[in-house]
Design a protein around this motif. Sequence first.
Motif, mmCIF file in Angstrom:
data_model
loop_
_atom_site.group_PDB
_atom_site.id
_atom_site.type_symbol
_atom_site.label_atom_id
_atom_site.label_comp_id
_atom_site.label_asym_id
_atom_site.label_seq_id
_atom_site.Cartn_x
_atom_site.Cartn_y
_atom_site.Cartn_z
ATOM 1 N N MET A 11 -52.355 37.158 -83.433
ATOM 2 C CA MET A 11 -51.044 37.815 -83.551
ATOM 3 C C MET A 11 -50.155 37.020 -84.497
ATOM 4 S SD MET A 11 -48.335 38.693 -80.544
ATOM 5 C CE MET A 11 -47.618 37.071 -80.507
ATOM 6 N N TYR A 54 -47.092 35.261 -86.063
ATOM 7 C CA TYR A 54 -45.905 34.627 -85.508
ATOM 8 C C TYR A 54 -44.742 34.914 -86.440
ATOM 9 C CZ TYR A 54 -42.539 31.013 -84.394
ATOM 10 O OH TYR A 54 -41.383 30.366 -84.061
ATOM 11 N N PRO A 64 -52.902 30.597 -77.505
ATOM 12 C CA PRO A 64 -52.322 31.417 -76.447
ATOM 13 C C PRO A 64 -52.561 30.813 -75.069
ATOM 14 C CG PRO A 64 -54.183 32.537 -77.514
ATOM 15 C CD PRO A 64 -53.932 31.286 -78.267
ATOM 16 N N ARG A 65 -51.586 30.978 -74.179
ATOM 17 C CA ARG A 65 -51.742 30.482 -72.806
ATOM 18 C C ARG A 65 -52.766 31.333 -72.070
ATOM 19 N NH1 ARG A 65 -46.720 28.056 -71.280
ATOM 20 N NH2 ARG A 65 -46.086 26.822 -73.084
ATOM 21 N N ASP A 66 -53.430 30.694 -71.151
ATOM 22 C CA ASP A 66 -54.411 31.409 -70.341
ATOM 23 C C ASP A 66 -53.800 31.653 -68.958
ATOM 24 O OD1 ASP A 66 -56.567 32.458 -69.071
ATOM 25 O OD2 ASP A 66 -57.659 30.563 -68.895
ATOM 26 N N TYR A 67 -53.544 32.893 -68.645
ATOM 27 C CA TYR A 67 -52.963 33.224 -67.336
ATOM 28 C C TYR A 67 -53.982 33.927 -66.442
ATOM 29 C CZ TYR A 67 -48.416 32.135 -69.423
ATOM 30 O OH TYR A 67 -47.351 31.502 -70.018
ATOM 31 N N SER A 68 -55.242 33.619 -66.675
ATOM 32 C CA SER A 68 -56.273 34.347 -65.931
ATOM 33 C C SER A 68 -56.324 33.954 -64.450
ATOM 34 C CB SER A 68 -57.638 34.140 -66.583
ATOM 35 O OG SER A 68 -57.906 32.762 -66.683
ATOM 36 N N ASP A 69 -55.528 32.940 -64.053
ATOM 37 C CA ASP A 69 -55.490 32.578 -62.632
ATOM 38 C C ASP A 69 -54.274 33.202 -61.935
ATOM 39 O OD1 ASP A 69 -53.639 31.138 -64.066
ATOM 40 O OD2 ASP A 69 -53.850 29.305 -62.884
ATOM 41 N N ARG A 70 -53.569 34.076 -62.614
ATOM 42 C CA ARG A 70 -52.322 34.609 -62.051
ATOM 43 C C ARG A 70 -52.470 36.068 -61.628
ATOM 44 N NH1 ARG A 70 -47.025 32.474 -63.877
ATOM 45 N NH2 ARG A 70 -47.323 30.308 -64.452
ATOM 46 N N SER A 71 -53.162 36.276 -60.547
ATOM 47 C CA SER A 71 -53.340 37.664 -60.115
ATOM 48 C C SER A 71 -52.163 38.122 -59.261
ATOM 49 C CB SER A 71 -54.650 37.820 -59.346
ATOM 50 O OG SER A 71 -54.487 37.396 -58.007
ATOM 51 N N GLY A 72 -51.555 37.202 -58.519
ATOM 52 C CA GLY A 72 -50.484 37.597 -57.605
ATOM 53 C C GLY A 72 -51.015 38.224 -56.321
ATOM 54 N N LEU A 73 -52.331 38.335 -56.220
ATOM 55 C CA LEU A 73 -52.951 38.988 -55.063
ATOM 56 C C LEU A 73 -53.715 37.940 -54.255
ATOM 57 C CD1 LEU A 73 -54.353 42.039 -57.069
ATOM 58 C CD2 LEU A 73 -52.251 41.985 -55.707
ATOM 59 N N PRO A 74 -53.768 38.095 -52.930
ATOM 60 C CA PRO A 74 -54.417 37.071 -52.113
ATOM 61 C C PRO A 74 -55.931 37.064 -52.240
ATOM 62 C CG PRO A 74 -53.672 38.893 -50.744
ATOM 63 C CD PRO A 74 -53.156 39.158 -52.113
ATOM 64 N N PRO A 80 -58.827 41.351 -57.172
ATOM 65 C CA PRO A 80 -58.271 42.705 -57.278
ATOM 66 C C PRO A 80 -59.191 43.790 -56.715
ATOM 67 C CG PRO A 80 -57.889 41.507 -59.303
ATOM 68 C CD PRO A 80 -58.727 40.616 -58.453
ATOM 69 N N MET A 85 -58.624 44.133 -53.211
ATOM 70 C CA MET A 85 -57.265 44.594 -52.856
ATOM 71 C C MET A 85 -57.045 46.065 -53.227
ATOM 72 S SD MET A 85 -55.844 42.082 -51.413
ATOM 73 C CE MET A 85 -54.154 42.664 -51.294
ATOM 74 N N ARG A 110 -50.523 45.792 -60.777
ATOM 75 C CA ARG A 110 -50.802 45.428 -59.369
ATOM 76 C C ARG A 110 -50.513 46.592 -58.434
ATOM 77 N NH1 ARG A 110 -50.732 41.711 -63.358
ATOM 78 N NH2 ARG A 110 -51.554 39.708 -62.714
ATOM 79 N N ILE A 123 -53.332 49.097 -58.597
ATOM 80 C CA ILE A 123 -54.508 48.585 -57.877
ATOM 81 C C ILE A 123 -54.295 48.744 -56.371
ATOM 82 C CG2 ILE A 123 -55.728 46.441 -57.252
ATOM 83 C CD1 ILE A 123 -56.617 47.263 -59.977
ATOM 84 N N GLU A 176 -51.713 36.280 -74.093
ATOM 85 C CA GLU A 176 -51.415 35.749 -72.755
ATOM 86 C C GLU A 176 -51.032 36.872 -71.774
ATOM 87 O OE1 GLU A 176 -50.279 34.580 -75.625
ATOM 88 O OE2 GLU A 176 -48.131 34.136 -75.588
ATOM 89 N N SER A 227 -54.294 38.367 -70.721
ATOM 90 C CA SER A 227 -55.054 37.568 -69.744
ATOM 91 C C SER A 227 -54.456 37.717 -68.359
ATOM 92 C CB SER A 227 -55.144 36.094 -70.178
ATOM 93 O OG SER A 227 -53.929 35.415 -69.995
ATOM 94 N N ALA A 267 -56.200 39.369 -64.979
ATOM 95 C CA ALA A 267 -56.197 38.689 -63.682
ATOM 96 C C ALA A 267 -55.779 39.638 -62.563
ATOM 97 C CB ALA A 267 -55.244 37.495 -63.735
ATOM 98 N N GLY A 268 -54.929 40.606 -62.910
ATOM 99 C CA GLY A 268 -54.452 41.561 -61.913
ATOM 100 C C GLY A 268 -55.396 42.726 -61.693
ATOM 101 N N GLU A 313 -54.273 45.764 -81.398
ATOM 102 C CA GLU A 313 -54.415 45.254 -82.766
ATOM 103 C C GLU A 313 -55.871 45.024 -83.126
ATOM 104 O OE1 GLU A 313 -51.797 41.883 -83.334
ATOM 105 O OE2 GLU A 313 -50.243 43.230 -84.080
ATOM 106 N N GLN A 347 -49.504 40.510 -49.030
ATOM 107 C CA GLN A 347 -50.324 41.446 -49.811
ATOM 108 C C GLN A 347 -50.153 41.223 -51.315
ATOM 109 O OE1 GLN A 347 -49.926 46.009 -49.701
ATOM 110 N NE2 GLN A 347 -50.868 45.473 -47.743
ATOM 111 N N ASP A 373 -47.746 38.470 -54.135
ATOM 112 C CA ASP A 373 -46.712 37.467 -54.375
ATOM 113 C C ASP A 373 -46.202 37.662 -55.804
ATOM 114 O OD1 ASP A 373 -45.096 35.348 -54.830
ATOM 115 O OD2 ASP A 373 -46.581 33.801 -54.408
ATOM 116 N N PHE A 414 -46.077 35.455 -59.362
ATOM 117 C CA PHE A 414 -47.146 35.163 -60.326
ATOM 118 C C PHE A 414 -46.681 35.363 -61.770
ATOM 119 C CE2 PHE A 414 -47.406 39.750 -60.150
ATOM 120 C CZ PHE A 414 -47.753 40.107 -61.438
#
Lengths: 174, 390
Positions: free
Chosen positions: A1, A3, A132-142, A145, A148, B204, B207, B222, B225, B229-230, B238, B353, B355, B358
């Motif tokens: 992308m 800048y 780029p940041r890696d946010y692959s650990d941020r699901s927000g779900l317990p 997916p 859930m 979310r 889902i 980002e 990604s 994750a969700g 692009e 259920q 949070d 995130f």
Amino acid sequence: MAYYRRNSSADRMARGLGWFSIGLGVAELVAARRLARWMGMEEQAGLIRTYGAREVATGVGLLAMGDARPWMWGRVAGDALDLATLASAHHDGNPRRENVATALGAVAAVTALDVLCTAMLHREEATAWTPPRDYSDRSGLPRPPAAMRGAAKDAPIPADMRTPDILRFEPAEV
Amino acid sequence: MKALVWHGTADVRYDTVPDPEIEQPRDAIVKVTSCAICGSDLHLYDHFMPGMEKGDILGHEFMGEVVDVGAEAKSALKVGDRVVVPFTIWCGECDQCRRGNYSVCERSNRNKAMADKLFGHTTAGLFGYTHLTGGYAGGQAEYVRVPFADRTHVKIPDGLTDEQVLFLGDIFPTGWQAAAQCDIQPTDTVAIWGCGPVGQMTIRSAILLGAKQVIAIDRVPERLSMAKAGGAITINFEEESVVERLNELTGGKGPEKCIDAVGMEAHATATLDSMYDRAKQALALESDRAHVLREMMYVCRPAGTLSIPGVYGGLIDKVPFGMSMNKGLTWRMGQTHVNRWTDDLLRRIQEGQIDPSFVITHSVGLADGPGMYQTFRDKRDGCIKVVLKP
């Protein structure tokens, strides 16, 4: 992308050149014949008008699009075209040779500005790029997916937001 | 007190302003403990929304502690209560509020005459969101006056952090309503344009509501990604064709439900039509960029639903309405009826259920707000959602 940072000095310069481009383009569109006569290029009025349209398009692109670099490269290419056209009219047989020389000088100065601005934009891109940041650990779900999916099927969806039966895509009942 | 104040295009400042006071008996004053910059604040920052004036305090996603209550709000609120404040101000008594259509409350917009003239009929008052919606001071500040406070609040029980509940005021119910108004079925493919904060909440929500397949479209790595994750299948527009990929993922039939979580500032270099929009917008010939709407209308399965939580401000051009009519598409849109959803969503947060914290990528002091507006707008430093602490 790509800048790009709006409000940087390179970006402000690019926008300034965008307005200049529109101004020059409009002038070329409305006064093509007079400009052509001033430079002894009477037969080239149509070409000047075309260049005017090019200037307006480039100017709008610079003002409107996020990444100014491709539009600045467009300006540089346009400058080369202008210089070549003017050089072809700068010969002893042209009684307005001095006016052509003045125009050549002006276009050369603007070309220098365009090249400088383009280089500044590229330098900005090179220094600002970060992986780029890696946010692959941020699901927000317990749980994952897939596990859930449908966990909120009991949610109270009000009647006014329900789809009429006829428009539902569930498999038809046999 | 200190607040983030709008001074013009891309000019937000951390200023000293007068403290708010109780003006009406149903008011409350809230000491803000956390607030956020919303994607729709960027429409104000870039000055694409009409009706802003120099000196306006920004912010419509905030929470805090009640420090003063007007006489008629005392039955519902008391000093010390911890509340999230919905961005849509609602009276609870008009015809629309009684139907649950809080975002079109008939009484909370104190500039009703202006909105009547522009929209035909008024919509609700909103915090920090132009004089068309009441010109109320926003919540990116140390204190806020909350009108109709006896209704316009969500009480927060102990044991939940600000970060877990702050987004109940806007992006969580907005993403939820976007999905809910699609009436998602277990056989549905839901395509979502935009993976900003609202897009992430929408993914979310879709889902949790049980969509068979959720597809998210954006270009920022980002954001993509986080979308993955969700639980979303991602499309970087692009790098590949949205139309071809959606057809591939739906056996050529198209998604049943399409959600526009982008709004009026669709990215402007990917396609010819978006360049056309951006050029017209720059010359003040059009107010909104409609690329996402056009693409949704094109790819959506006939008889499908388009849901639009993305904010639009005025006029759009070259929208293929005939395509929409002939395909029999259902359009659902609007600002969020926040309090329709908050009881249910608060319960889901309490039960673990979901949070919503995130999505927070940046948390800074209020004084750093002006810089964060720019970081968020330009998608720098991996920024997806900014929380500010006054």
